[in-house]
Motif scaffolding. Structure first.
Motif, PDB file in Angstrom:
ATOM      1  N   LEU A 128       0.838  -1.204   0.000  1.00  0.00           N
ATOM      2  CA  LEU A 128       0.000   0.000   0.000  1.00  0.00           C
ATOM      3  C   LEU A 128       0.863   1.239   0.000  1.00  0.00           C
ATOM      4  O   LEU A 128       2.027   1.219   0.363  1.00  0.00           O
ATOM      5  CB  LEU A 128      -0.878   0.008   1.247  1.00  0.00           C
ATOM      6  N   ILE A 136      -2.166   1.495   8.834  1.00  0.00           N
ATOM      7  CA  ILE A 136      -2.001   0.067   9.129  1.00  0.00           C
ATOM      8  C   ILE A 136      -0.951  -0.115  10.226  1.00  0.00           C
ATOM      9  O   ILE A 136      -1.131  -0.897  11.159  1.00  0.00           O
ATOM     10  CB  ILE A 136      -1.535  -0.692   7.870  1.00  0.00           C
ATOM     11  N   ILE A 143      -2.530  -2.941  18.238  1.00  0.00           N
ATOM     12  CA  ILE A 143      -2.849  -4.352  18.431  1.00  0.00           C
ATOM     13  C   ILE A 143      -1.849  -4.999  19.384  1.00  0.00           C
ATOM     14  O   ILE A 143      -2.222  -5.727  20.297  1.00  0.00           O
ATOM     15  CB  ILE A 143      -2.843  -5.104  17.072  1.00  0.00           C
ATOM     16  N   ILE A 146      -2.659  -3.750  22.908  1.00  0.00           N
ATOM     17  CA  ILE A 146      -3.906  -4.281  23.451  1.00  0.00           C
ATOM     18  C   ILE A 146      -3.766  -5.770  23.765  1.00  0.00           C
ATOM     19  O   ILE A 146      -4.276  -6.269  24.767  1.00  0.00           O
ATOM     20  CB  ILE A 146      -5.072  -4.041  22.463  1.00  0.00           C
TER      21      ILE A 146
ATOM     22  N   ILE C 254     -11.078   5.215   5.478  1.00  0.00           N
ATOM     23  CA  ILE C 254     -10.272   4.398   4.574  1.00  0.00           C
ATOM     24  C   ILE C 254     -11.074   3.214   4.067  1.00  0.00           C
ATOM     25  O   ILE C 254     -11.020   2.852   2.896  1.00  0.00           O
ATOM     26  CB  ILE C 254      -9.014   3.909   5.287  1.00  0.00           C
ATOM     27  N   TRP C 286     -11.434  -6.246  22.965  1.00  0.00           N
ATOM     28  CA  TRP C 286     -10.831  -6.647  21.694  1.00  0.00           C
ATOM     29  C   TRP C 286     -11.411  -5.891  20.505  1.00  0.00           C
ATOM     30  O   TRP C 286     -11.087  -6.175  19.368  1.00  0.00           O
ATOM     31  CB  TRP C 286     -11.015  -8.153  21.468  1.00  0.00           C
ATOM     32  N   ALA C 288     -11.072  -2.894  19.276  1.00  0.00           N
ATOM     33  CA  ALA C 288     -10.129  -2.158  18.437  1.00  0.00           C
ATOM     34  C   ALA C 288      -9.317  -3.111  17.568  1.00  0.00           C
ATOM     35  O   ALA C 288      -9.038  -2.836  16.397  1.00  0.00           O
ATOM     36  CB  ALA C 288      -9.198  -1.318  19.301  1.00  0.00           C
ATOM     37  N   VAL C 289      -8.974  -4.255  18.151  1.00  0.00           N
ATOM     38  CA  VAL C 289      -8.199  -5.238  17.388  1.00  0.00           C
ATOM     39  C   VAL C 289      -9.013  -5.762  16.206  1.00  0.00           C
ATOM     40  O   VAL C 289      -8.520  -5.837  15.086  1.00  0.00           O
ATOM     41  CB  VAL C 289      -7.757  -6.405  18.301  1.00  0.00           C
ATOM     42  N   PHE C 292      -9.089  -3.286  13.408  1.00  0.00           N
ATOM     43  CA  PHE C 292      -7.865  -3.174  12.620  1.00  0.00           C
ATOM     44  C   PHE C 292      -7.631  -4.393  11.749  1.00  0.00           C
ATOM     45  O   PHE C 292      -7.129  -4.283  10.636  1.00  0.00           O
ATOM     46  CB  PHE C 292      -6.669  -2.926  13.527  1.00  0.00           C
ATOM     47  N   ILE C 293      -8.007  -5.549  12.265  1.00  0.00           N
ATOM     48  CA  ILE C 293      -7.820  -6.751  11.454  1.00  0.00           C
ATOM     49  C   ILE C 293      -8.699  -6.674  10.210  1.00  0.00           C
ATOM     50  O   ILE C 293      -8.258  -6.967   9.100  1.00  0.00           O
ATOM     51  CB  ILE C 293      -8.084  -8.014  12.289  1.00  0.00           C
ATOM     52  N   LEU C 295      -9.650  -3.969   8.810  1.00  0.00           N
ATOM     53  CA  LEU C 295      -9.040  -2.950   7.959  1.00  0.00           C
ATOM     54  C   LEU C 295      -7.899  -3.539   7.133  1.00  0.00           C
ATOM     55  O   LEU C 295      -7.791  -3.299   5.932  1.00  0.00           O
ATOM     56  CB  LEU C 295      -8.529  -1.795   8.817  1.00  0.00           C
ATOM     57  N   VAL C 296      -7.066  -4.337   7.789  1.00  0.00           N
ATOM     58  CA  VAL C 296      -5.943  -4.939   7.069  1.00  0.00           C
ATOM     59  C   VAL C 296      -6.458  -5.815   5.937  1.00  0.00           C
ATOM     60  O   VAL C 296      -5.967  -5.750   4.811  1.00  0.00           O
ATOM     61  CB  VAL C 296      -5.053  -5.752   8.029  1.00  0.00           C
ATOM     62  N   LEU C 299      -7.884  -3.668   3.089  1.00  0.00           N
ATOM     63  CA  LEU C 299      -6.848  -3.014   2.315  1.00  0.00           C
ATOM     64  C   LEU C 299      -6.048  -4.009   1.503  1.00  0.00           C
ATOM     65  O   LEU C 299      -5.543  -3.709   0.429  1.00  0.00           O
ATOM     66  CB  LEU C 299      -5.917  -2.220   3.232  1.00  0.00           C
ATOM     67  N   TYR C 300      -5.936  -5.218   2.037  1.00  0.00           N
ATOM     68  CA  TYR C 300      -5.149  -6.215   1.330  1.00  0.00           C
ATOM     69  C   TYR C 300      -5.865  -6.674   0.072  1.00  0.00           C
ATOM     70  O   TYR C 300      -5.269  -6.803  -0.986  1.00  0.00           O
ATOM     71  CB  TYR C 300      -4.855  -7.390   2.242  1.00  0.00           C
TER      72      TYR C 300
END
Ligand SMILES: Nc1ncnc2c1ncn2[C@@H]1O[C@H](COP(=O)(O)OP(=O)(O)OP(=O)(O)O)[C@@H](O)[C@H]1O
Ligand SMILES: [Mg+2]
Lengths: 339, 258, 316
Positions: A128, A136, A143, A146, C254, C286, C288-289, C292-293, C295-296, C299-300
């Motif tokens: 990216l 990211i 992460i 947390i 995003i 969890w 937030a985790v 983000f996962i 999101l990854v 984006l991937y």
């Protein structure tokens, strides 16, 4: 206007090898004698000057050097650099308390763990561009924190206590308050890191990173394997962050998730940009100032972070390229170090 | 002389609704200078983009030395022997002219990060060799004296030529030039034509996009014309100039307008 | 657990939607600035945080509510809520303009180092958050209850709590007005022109500084509205809420494709729902985790977001 960076580089280029060795040795000696400089003025209100020199200053310098490979050299915006620091520190914390390994044995393991994490994160993320990478990596940093916070097997919110000090070498004992010994140890790591970056910057890798930073598409189309070099930058940066983490845990002997917040990433980023992205000496200077300043100005106690933020804004508006910007000179002989 | 080095076979490139290339086929022969012309927006740069892997053709195929370029990574295409210049100059501005070219020569280095880190002899040797080679290329293109100037501070014309030197640095077999004479005065154009011939005589094959008719017609061995993404002519310069469809495509545009 | 989820699905959805609209509005703050300047307005999270305080100030200091007060009702309630909304929007809008003037303008006009504006923004963000921290003594600030959160009944098994309904309806109205504004007004058109092609827009005589200020204002207004909704829903705030919400909203932007107004909408809603469902299963720590996962992954597999422009490839 007088430009310290160009002046320094000029002196360096005009000198022959013996003079250079002398300059380098002199600089190292000066750095090494820093903790001997007593004086109550340098003591910060909360901590002894010697201790501040080890943390935050030396640790910040190491981390800023590592982050500089990622941001300054190859232009990859990493907002989660603290993750690698945390991984190094937790590797030290876990292995140090649960196995008989000592700090020097754990150091390579911590570095390897951080590099591995860098790889895992880098492979998807480095496809990216710019701002997406930033978010990211930022997420990755969170992460890691947390996860540490919620895994009770590694201490959860309480963190890890009772991390052992490094073993005695040459009869020198790493007691908790032997700040000088710690500082000299960290100085060696700093010098090694600087050596590594300088070696890498002068030849193919340095040019590849530079071309990626300036125009990635053009680089790729001129045959630079951009993805591979970005991964390298990322993983090398991670390795330095991991090393810093191991050292940090060996010094404070106590870690908890609170030590690894996004603020750390941002502070280190600020060190890099404030000092002068892409220029090793600028980055070192930036880390020294921003490591020392917030502690030093604790007399304005409550407002110290506020002042810090204001300094960042002012600085960026007045000198957007940092205190010691990267080279701007016309005459740059490629076989010499351009940090 | 007659063996083909690059072939476009029914290449089609679509961007959403826009068909930038429509079923275009032509080939380039070894050591040839092939001119590629067409009105603005005809799809010339797109041809370069699909050859160098910036975009993947939606239909058709492109082969280089008999092997398909489909799905090949961009830097591998370059390593395989195709290099280009950019219509809108894209040098690395904060590097010197020489560094720009050396970075391109890195394409064929065997030494990399690790040997550089430990200063292995192979890295030193290659470094020395390529620095000399880069200087040689700058001299060859006629801008040797600018070697130590930052690319962004160079005069415009020198920048355009540095683009060519940088592309040559990758040791290509096929060189793609995208409007190398844009913004040049007539004297500079004559000079450039000489350089292009010199490049061909040095053993390279050249695909040249150019708006200046007298330049293309003078220097090319053969000319391909595209209009609205379609190939409308492919012949010797003299024949192309008199082709009815070509004249129609350029109607309203004086013949040597640039 | 699963049958439990089925029972609560509808109610969770309503809660998730209202959270989603808060994200949508903050995400608009990020996305509009990004569209025009191609820059992450890092301090937008603080703009939001100040918006939440504006609402509390109105409730507490202007209308004199305390923790013991009776909630307002009827016309008076509408009046108070409306004033809160306006106050939050104004606070954030003005702060946003100010932010651009202080932290970005000089750097933008110089067009130097790409990261300098970001660091400047981080600096401003620290200044704003710290200032509020000192003012509030690092404490959470609760909002007196102005409105009783009664249920308006059920809809397909979902409990329609008043605050959630207000947020969803008002959020939708704000979003639609913004789209209309961008489509129809002169400033809106200028904003769109600049985000498509800055140079061309300049050539056509658009006053760039004016458009940029306008963008920050509009983005700030939307973000401020989110601040009001946040207080309405959670009834408290603190100097450090900006961070968490800001990150989530940016993620939402995003997710939908940054720089794209519709994207902010879909991304915000998707994230609000996702986060609510995920916390139900995994617990809030969890969430937030999970975000983000996701999101990854997005984006991937879809690097442009779901609605965005191409970002892995640029034109050569
Ligand atoms: N990435 C893209 N996305 C959408 N459309 C594109 C893209 N690249 C090119 N096009 C379109 O394809 C057509 C051909 O463009 P191209 O750049 O190849 O023209 P050209 O012949 O090089 O023109 P010029 O002489 O102006 O350089 C144009 O209509 C252009 O708008
Ligand atoms: Mg073109």
């Amino acid at each position: 206007m007088f430009n310290l960076r160009d002046w320094g580089a000029g002196v360096w280029e005009r000198s022959g090898r013996p003079v250079r060795v002398l300059i380098a040795l002199g600089a190292i000696a000066a750095a090494a004698s820093l903790p001997l400089l007593g004086g109550t003025f340098l003591n910060t209100p909360i901590a002894d000057y010697g201790s501040v020199l080890v943390f935050p200053v030396a640790i910040f310098v190491i981390m800023a050097l590592g982050l500089n490979i990622v941001i300054g050299k190859s232009g990859l915006l990493d907002l989660g650099y603290v993750a690698f620091f945390a991984i190094g520190a937790y590797t030290m914390g876990i292995l140090g308390t649960k196995t008989g390994l000592n700090s020097w044995e754990i150091l390579p393991i911590g570095i390897a763990m951080a590099m591995f994490a860098g790889l895992i994160l880098g492979v998807p993320a480095l496809r990216l561009r710019g701002d997406y990478l930033a978010i990211i990596t930022l997420g990755f940093g969170e992460i890691v924190r947390i996860t540490a916070l919620n895994l009770n097997s590694i201490g959860g919110a309480n963190g890890i206590v009772g991390i052992p000090t490094p073993p005695t070498i040459f009869g020198l004992e790493y007691t908790f308050d032997n700040h000088r010994l710690y500082f000299w140890t960290f100085l060696i790591i700093i010098l090694l890191t600087i050596w590594m970056i300088r070696r890498l910057s002068v030849r193919r890798a340095g040019r590849a990173w530079e071309s990626i930073r300036q125009d990635e598409d053009a680089a790729e189309l001129m045959g630079v394997p951009t993805f591979r070099y970005k991964i390298w930058a990322f993983v090398l940066g991670a390795s330095v962050g991991g090393a810093a983490g191991v050292l940090y845990a060996s010094k404070t002997l106590f870690i908890s998730p609170d030590n690894f917040t996004l603020q750390v990433s941002i502070l280190i980023l600020a060190c890099v940009v404030f000092g002068g992205m892409g220029n090793i000496w600028g980055v070192v200077l930036g880390a020294i100032i921003l490591g020392y300043l917030p502690d030093r100005i604790r007399f304005i106690s409550d407002a110290r972070l506020l002042v810090f933020g204001a300094v960042l804004v002012l600085m960026m508006n007045l000198r957007p390229d940092g205190l010691l910007p990267r080279k701007k000179r016309e005459k740059a002989l490629p076989e010499k170090g351009q940090s | 002389m007659s063996e083909s080095i690059l072939k476009l076979q029914n290449a089609t490139m679509q961007f959403g609704g826009v068909v930038a290339l429509n079923d275009v086929s032509f080939e380039i022969k070894k050591q040839e200078i092939l001119g590629l012309i067409g009105p603005n927006g005809a799809g010339k740069t797109t041809v370069f983009n699909v050859i160098t892997g910036v975009y993947q053709v939606t239909k058709g195929d492109i082969t280089f030395e008999g092997k398909s370029l489909k799905g090949r990574k961009r830097y591998k295409i370059t390593r395989g022997g195709v290099a280009r210049t950019f219509q809108n100059i894209r040098l690395w501005g904060d590097m010197t002219a020489l560094e720009n070219v050396i970075t391109a020569t890195d394409t064929h280095k065997r030494s990399g990060l690790i040997s550089g880190l430990f200063g292995l002899p192979i890295s030193r040797r290659e470094e020395k060799r390529d620095k000399a080679r880069a200087q040689e290329l700058l001299d060859f293109i006629g801008i040797g004296e600018y070697a130590d100037r930052l690319a962004k501070n160079l005069p415009y014309g020198v920048q355009r030529r540095l683009e060519i030197a940088r592309a040559l640095g990758t040791e290509p077999k096929l060189l793609l030039l995208d409007e190398p004479a844009a913004g040049f005065n007539p004297a500079e154009k004559v000079e450039l034509a000489k350089t292009i011939r010199k490049i061909r005589d040095a053993g390279y094959t050249v695909l040249l996009i150019e708006h200046d008719m007298s330049l293309v017609m003078g220097v090319s061995d053969r000319v391909v014309v595209i209009d609205f993404g379609q190939k409308i002519a492919d012949d010797l310069p003299a024949k192309v100039q008199n082709d009815k469809r070509v004249i129609e495509a350029y109607l309203g545009v004086p013949e040597d307008a640039s | 657990m699963l049958s439990n989820f089925q029972d609560q699905f509808a109610s969770l959805t309503v809660g998730g939607l209202s959270l989603g609209f808060i994200y949508v509005l903050i995400a608009l703050g990020y996305t509009m600035v990004y569209g025009v300047l191609r820059m992450i307005n890092f301090a937008n999270s603080e703009v939001f945080m100040y918006g939440t305080f504006a609402t509390i100030i109105v409730i507490r200091d202007l209308f004199g509510f305390t923790q013991q007060s009776e909630p307002a009702t009827g016309f008076r309630l509408v009046y108070i809520l409306f004033l809160c909304l306006i106050a939050s929007m104004l606070m954030s809008g003005i702060l946003s303009i100010f932010l651009e003037l202080v932290a970005y303008r000089r750097l933008r006009n110089r067009g130097s180092n790409k990261l300098a504006p970001l660091i400047s923004a981080i600096g401003m963000s620290i200044v704003l958050a710290e200032f509020m921290r000192i003012l509030t003594d690092s404490r959470y600030v609760g909002s007196p209850r102005v409105m009783e959160k009664k249920s308006l009944g059920t809809f397909f098994g979902a409990e329609l709590r008043l605050d959630n309904v207000i947020i969803i309806v008002a959020g939708l109205i704000l979003f639609v007005s913004l789209s209309q504004f961008v489509q129809r007004t002169r400033l809106g058109k200028a904003i769109r022109a600049v985000s498509m092609n800055e140079d061309a827009a300049k050539l056509m005589g658009v006053n760039l500084n004016f458009v940029v200020s306008g963008t920050f204002l509009v983005g700030g207004l939307m973000t401020g509205a989110a601040g009001f909704f946040y207080v309405l829903k959670y009834e408290n705030t603190s100097f450090n809420i900006g961070f968490e919400l800001g990150i989530a909203a940016f993620t939402a932007a995003i997710l939908g494709g940054i720089g794209n107004i519709k994207g902010a909408f879909y991304g915000g809603i998707a994230l609000g729902l996702l986060e609510t469902y995920a916390s139900f299963f995994l617990g809030t720590q969890w969430k937030a985790v999970t975000v983000f996962i996701v999101l990854v992954f997005v984006l991937y597999f879809r690097p442009n977001g779901v609605f965005g422009e191409a970002i892995t490839q640029t034109r050569a």
